[in-house]
Design an enzyme around this catalytic site. Structure first.
Site, PDB file in Angstrom:
ATOM      1  CG  HIS A  21       5.114  -2.722   4.463  1.00 46.18           C
ATOM      2  ND1 HIS A  21       5.611  -2.670   5.747  1.00 46.18           N
ATOM      3  CD2 HIS A  21       4.628  -1.480   4.195  1.00 46.18           C
ATOM      4  CE1 HIS A  21       5.434  -1.450   6.236  1.00 46.18           C
ATOM      5  NE2 HIS A  21       4.840  -0.709   5.316  1.00 46.18           N
ATOM      6  CB  THR A  68       2.247   5.927   5.511  1.00 43.83           C
ATOM      7  OG1 THR A  68       3.051   4.791   5.206  1.00 43.83           O
ATOM      8  CG2 THR A  68       1.779   6.569   4.221  1.00 43.83           C
ATOM      9  CG  ASP A  79       4.725   5.051   1.489  1.00 44.76           C
ATOM     10  OD1 ASP A  79       5.458   4.644   2.402  1.00 44.76           O
ATOM     11  OD2 ASP A  79       3.500   5.257   1.631  1.00 44.76           O
ATOM     12  CG  HIS A  91       7.876   2.018   7.816  1.00 41.72           C
ATOM     13  ND1 HIS A  91       6.879   2.777   8.377  1.00 41.72           N
ATOM     14  CD2 HIS A  91       7.314   1.427   6.727  1.00 41.72           C
ATOM     15  CE1 HIS A  91       5.768   2.672   7.655  1.00 41.72           C
ATOM     16  NE2 HIS A  91       6.005   1.854   6.655  1.00 41.72           N
ATOM     17  CG  ASP A  96      -6.854   6.673   2.209  1.00 47.82           C
ATOM     18  OD1 ASP A  96      -5.776   6.423   2.788  1.00 47.82           O
ATOM     19  OD2 ASP A  96      -7.928   6.128   2.533  1.00 47.82           O
ATOM     20  NE  ARG A  97      -1.037   5.088   5.414  1.00 45.94           N
ATOM     21  CZ  ARG A  97      -1.512   3.890   5.120  1.00 45.94           C
ATOM     22  NH1 ARG A  97      -2.822   3.774   4.895  1.00 45.94           N
ATOM     23  NH2 ARG A  97      -0.731   2.837   5.030  1.00 45.94           N
TER      24      ARG A  97
END
Length: 569
Positions: A315, A101, A62, A502, A184-185
């Site tokens: 982040h 994401t 990520d 982002h 989770d995503r």
């Protein structure tokens, strides 16, 4: 077995049971990431691969931008060095404008842009939703209420297309499909609907879908994590090549740039925003592979691994401080740990590593490092502020905000009480108001985006509206899309854990590495633009999974550098 027509395939896949597979439990292993691990020894020469691999390992890091990869690629000594011995595509593209994401993960193993996956953003608005909260999270089932009002029931229901794992199981039900991730995503958008096991980090351990129970591997990993959280963690030592980055940067009231990931006992949130999260995710992936004996069955298996720490750290602290430098070393080790584990078990594996999007540093550091036009979005661009100003100017009185949006960029939704004429007026004023701000690059109406043909050709040449079109799905997209100019960070006021981000249509967020590796393969580097939607058709070809024309937005990439091809002629 040939996969049938796209819609019929997906309807069939949606009806598959979501069972859990379980075997013997692997021994618990430490989740602490070593800091400056020694280079891995040279591997014994592997045989040239023939036939389909027995296990596909799809790794998403990520916020691992092509810029980060380029910056650190010569410094990697373990897993990411090993992967560079395969097929290296340094200019992969998450081609769409909504570089977040959930949309990014939805492209990796479906082979489709968000316009087809339906995952247009991390959150969108359904102004007709029965519940009070109109924002819809991409990986939730909003029809179900969670026990905690602040929580949600995780679901893959919003994903409109099958993943590679779904297609593999439709073609041969003996395939085992697993997903493990820090979010989770990530797990659900890469894994799909027919997962045998699926886990993601939640709170202080790994969780799974409602109605399922944690398998032996997840229970063992949660015990290992609990033991680690029970004691304080000392600051991680700073690798020598990171010392030049060791300087404090003030982002609002937050100081970044000198972190070492020290944490107190029980500080699960600090565990999450650290290399320890990736180490735990890899450790769980190893446990599940051993428990299910993946890669040894009658059909090719697949595991999706979502490494989320780079995003959380990016982040919280930006991309150019000691925090990210330490993370890049730890990531290299975590990937190497997984590859070494696979090879210790004698598994014939094919790995692909990519990212869901890129990222951008804190503008306060960029300003003193040669990019003085980097800035934070002005508060006037926040959707509620825009709507208030426009409502006053047009003298429109409606219940609730005139304009809703998740941030000062992206999809914007107009109040449902507006007439068609009023919506036209609001869009005109929105465009005028936004473009009067020097930070705004473009404002498009939904009608303009819908009228734009789906883009084709090399993604670095796409116009802004074409990038927006690749993210557009009418039932979920907004009435308008607002795009900021390069180097404008859509965080007006930085806060702890959220100083950089982002989501832009620019290449620092769209461009990601794509690395394919299988022991014994002949490596090469291809520097021209490819897309993350090319990953699924490329892997499908490697395992001989046929598909109907038009099944994917992407195309198969030939991973054989010679006259032979890994793609069907």
């Amino acid at each position: 077995m040939r996969v049938r027509a796209r819609l019929l395939t997906f309807l069939a896949l949606s009806a598959f049971p979501l069972g859990l597979a379980g075997c013997a439990t692997a021994p618990a292993q430490s989740v602490s990431p070593p800091l400056a691990a020694a280079p891995i020894p040279a591997a014994e020469p592997a045989a040239v691969p023939s036939g389909p691999p027995r296990l596909i390992v799809a790794i998403s890091v990520d916020q691992f931008s092509a810029d980060l990869f380029a910056q650190y690629r010569s410094r990697y000594t373990e897993g990411l060095r090993r992967l560079q011995q395969g097929a290296v595509f340094p200019a992969g593209y998450q081609s769409h404008a909504a570089t977040e994401t959930c949309p990014g993960h939805s492209t990796i193993l479906t082979g489709d842009h968000p316009a087809r996956t339906g995952i247009i953003a991390n959150n969108w608005f359904d102004l007709g939703a029965a519940r009070d909260k109109k924002s819809i999270y991409c990986a939730e089932d909003e029809t179900k209420a969670a026990s905690d009002p602040k929580d949600y029931v995780a679901s893959v229901g919003h994903l409109l297309v099958p993943t590679l794992g779904d297609r593999m199981k439709a073609a041969d039900p003996r395939t085992r499909s697993v997903a493990v991730a820090g979010k989770d995503r990530a797990a659900l958008m890469m894994g799909g609907r027919t997962l045998d096991q699926v886990y993601w980090w939640k709170g202080s351990g790994f969780a799974t879908l409602e109605g399922r129970t944690l398998g032996p591997s997840a229970l063992a990993e949660n015990e290992a994590v609990a033991a680690q959280l029970a004691v304080p963690a000392a600051a991680m030592p700073l690798p020598g090549d990171c010392t030049a980055m060791d300087r404090p940067i003030q982002a609002g009231k937050v100081t970044v740039g000198t972190g070492r990931f020290a944490r107190g006992a029980g500080e699960a949130n600090q565990f999450r925003i650290s290399p320890a999260l990736d180490a735990a995710t890899v450790d769980l992936a190893k446990k599940v592979i051993a428990e299910m004996d993946l890669g040894t069955g009658a059909a090719t298996d697949i595991i999706a691994v979502g490494l989320s720490a780079t995003d959380y750290i990016g982040h919280a602290t930006g991309t150019e401080g000691t925090e990210m430098c330490i993370q890049m070393h730890a990531l290299d080790h975590a990937v190497g740990d997984l590859l070494s584990f696979l090879e210790s078990r004698g598994i014939d594996y094919q790995v692909v590593l990519t990212a869901d999007h890129g990222g951008f540093d804190v503008p306060e550091r960029l300003d003193i490092q040669g990019l003085p036009h980097a800035a934070r979005a002005v508060p006037a661009l926040v959707p509620e502020a825009l709507g208030k100003a426009i409502a006053e100017r047009l003298k429109i009185a409606v219940k609730g905000p005139l304009i809703l949006g998740d941030a000062p960029f992206g999809d914007l939704y107009f109040n449902r009480a507006l007439t068609a004429r009023q919506k036209t007026q609001v869009f005109g004023e929105l465009k005028r108001e936004a473009l009067a701000q020097p930070q705004v690059a473009a404002v498009f109406s939904a009608a303009e985006i819908a009228a734009t043909p789906p883009p084709t050709g090399s993604p670095e040449t796409w116009t802004l509206i074409q990038r927006a079109r690749a993210s557009y799905y009418a039932p979920r997209s907004g009435d308008a899309v607002m795009l900021l100019k390069r180097a404008i960070v859509p965080i007006p006021v930085p806060a702890p854990g959220y100083t950089a981000t982002h989501g832009s249509p620019w290449d620092y967020d769209r461009r990601v590495p794509m690395l394919f590796f299988r022991p014994g393969m002949t490596g090469f580097e291809q520097p021209n633009a490819v897309e993350t939607v090319d990953i699924a058709p490329t892997l499908a070809a490697l395992i001989g999974l046929s598909s109907e024309p038009g099944a994917f937005d992407g195309r198969c990439l030939d991973l054989d550098p010679g006259a032979a091809t890994t793609c069907a002629r």
